[in-house]
Enzyme design. Sequence first.
Site, PDB file in Angstrom:
ATOM      1  N   SER A 151     -13.161  -7.414 -32.144  1.00  0.00           N
ATOM      2  CA  SER A 151     -13.339  -8.591 -33.165  1.00  0.00           C
ATOM      3  C   SER A 151     -13.599  -8.037 -34.536  1.00  0.00           C
ATOM      4  O   SER A 151     -14.110  -6.874 -34.439  1.00  0.00           O
ATOM      5  CB  SER A 151     -14.586  -9.440 -32.710  1.00  0.00           C
ATOM      6  OG  SER A 151     -13.958 -10.122 -31.489  1.00  0.00           O
TER       7      SER A 151
HETATM    8  N1  SAH Z   1     -16.056  -8.727 -28.223  1.00  0.00           N
HETATM    9  C1  SAH Z   1     -14.913  -8.091 -27.833  1.00  0.00           C
HETATM   10  C2  SAH Z   1     -13.846  -8.918 -27.946  1.00  0.00           C
HETATM   11  C3  SAH Z   1     -12.623  -8.680 -27.144  1.00  0.00           C
HETATM   12  S1  SAH Z   1     -11.355  -9.805 -27.376  1.00  0.00           S
HETATM   13  C4  SAH Z   1     -14.735  -6.965 -28.639  1.00  0.00           C
HETATM   14  O1  SAH Z   1     -15.046  -6.983 -29.902  1.00  0.00           O
HETATM   15  O2  SAH Z   1     -14.109  -5.915 -28.370  1.00  0.00           O
HETATM   16  C5  SAH Z   1     -11.575 -10.989 -26.081  1.00  0.00           C
HETATM   17  C6  SAH Z   1     -11.876 -10.217 -24.601  1.00  0.00           C
HETATM   18  O3  SAH Z   1     -12.096 -11.473 -23.680  1.00  0.00           O
HETATM   19  C7  SAH Z   1     -10.806  -9.495 -24.171  1.00  0.00           C
HETATM   20  O4  SAH Z   1     -11.145  -8.283 -23.461  1.00  0.00           O
HETATM   21  C8  SAH Z   1     -10.139 -10.387 -22.780  1.00  0.00           C
HETATM   22  O5  SAH Z   1      -9.593  -9.872 -21.849  1.00  0.00           O
HETATM   23  C9  SAH Z   1     -11.386 -11.002 -22.444  1.00  0.00           C
HETATM   24  N2  SAH Z   1     -11.071 -12.490 -21.810  1.00  0.00           N
HETATM   25  C10 SAH Z   1     -10.140 -13.285 -22.058  1.00  0.00           C
HETATM   26  N3  SAH Z   1     -10.284 -14.486 -20.972  1.00  0.00           N
HETATM   27  C11 SAH Z   1     -11.388 -14.225 -20.309  1.00  0.00           C
HETATM   28  C12 SAH Z   1     -12.096 -14.758 -19.224  1.00  0.00           C
HETATM   29  N4  SAH Z   1     -11.702 -15.875 -18.580  1.00  0.00           N
HETATM   30  N5  SAH Z   1     -12.943 -13.987 -18.412  1.00  0.00           N
HETATM   31  C13 SAH Z   1     -13.620 -12.854 -18.973  1.00  0.00           C
HETATM   32  N6  SAH Z   1     -13.137 -12.118 -20.017  1.00  0.00           N
HETATM   33  C14 SAH Z   1     -11.918 -12.724 -20.739  1.00  0.00           C
END
Ligand code: SAH
Length: 222
Positions: free
Chosen positions: A67
């Site tokens: 993010s």
């Molecule tokens: N805070 C993280 C955001 C990553 S993007 C950062 O800054 O790196 C969002 C993440 O949510 C991704 O890694 C994706 O695989 C995960 N995601 C999407 N749907 C999900 C679910 N149902 N359960 C767990 N993780 C999920």
Amino acid sequence: MTLAADSYRHKGLRQAMVDDLRRKGMTDERVLKAMLEVPRHLFLDLAFDARAYDDDALPIGCDQTISHPSTVAMQSHLLNLEPGLKVLEIGTGSGYQTAVLCALKARVFSVERQQPLFVRTKKLLSELRYTAKCFLGDGYQGLTEVDYSPYDRVLITCGAPFVPPALMASLRTGGIMVIPLGEKQQEMLRITKHGPTEAEWEVERFGNFKFVPMLGGRQFKS
Ligand code: SAH
């Protein structure tokens, strides 16, 4: 694995990132201090080293992105954290937001559905001495492996089409959920749960954001 160093150059870029967040209106000193501490470049591939402190979302593999720092600052701020609060985070991804929550002294439980990200990030967080507990699973269901509920805070870091009922159920009365709600574009909501029924949820709105989607199920391959 030998971790890359946190050099003076990185520290300088991190200070510039925090100055930029201030210019953009972030006034939460605890959040700014935490973000000054956490070495964001170590949560990214070396290829992105020079851009690690830009206010940008960058690829982390599995078609996912870290993010924007401004989004991490906003979500961390909205959680209104105090040391020792129990936070359930959905979407561990790179682990950067997770580390910021740890720097804010929260007790973090984080769920990721993509196995390669889960494996890599769990190892990285432990090498960097962040004490978050990481789990592989479908965040729509919350944490099913072990029950640490009720949580004081729930943070969703992917775009959710609706408020997942299991997550709301695992939040304590008086607790706060921060959730980017919507399919193509998301509106950042802070929901304070005054009671179990929707009528007892206080909703505050904090503008539009763009997140990767919250998907269902576990994903065992990249
Ligand atoms: N805070 C993280 C955001 C990553 S993007 C950062 O800054 O790196 C969002 C993440 O949510 C991704 O890694 C994706 O695989 C995960 N995601 C999407 N749907 C999900 C679910 N149902 N359960 C767990 N993780 C999920």
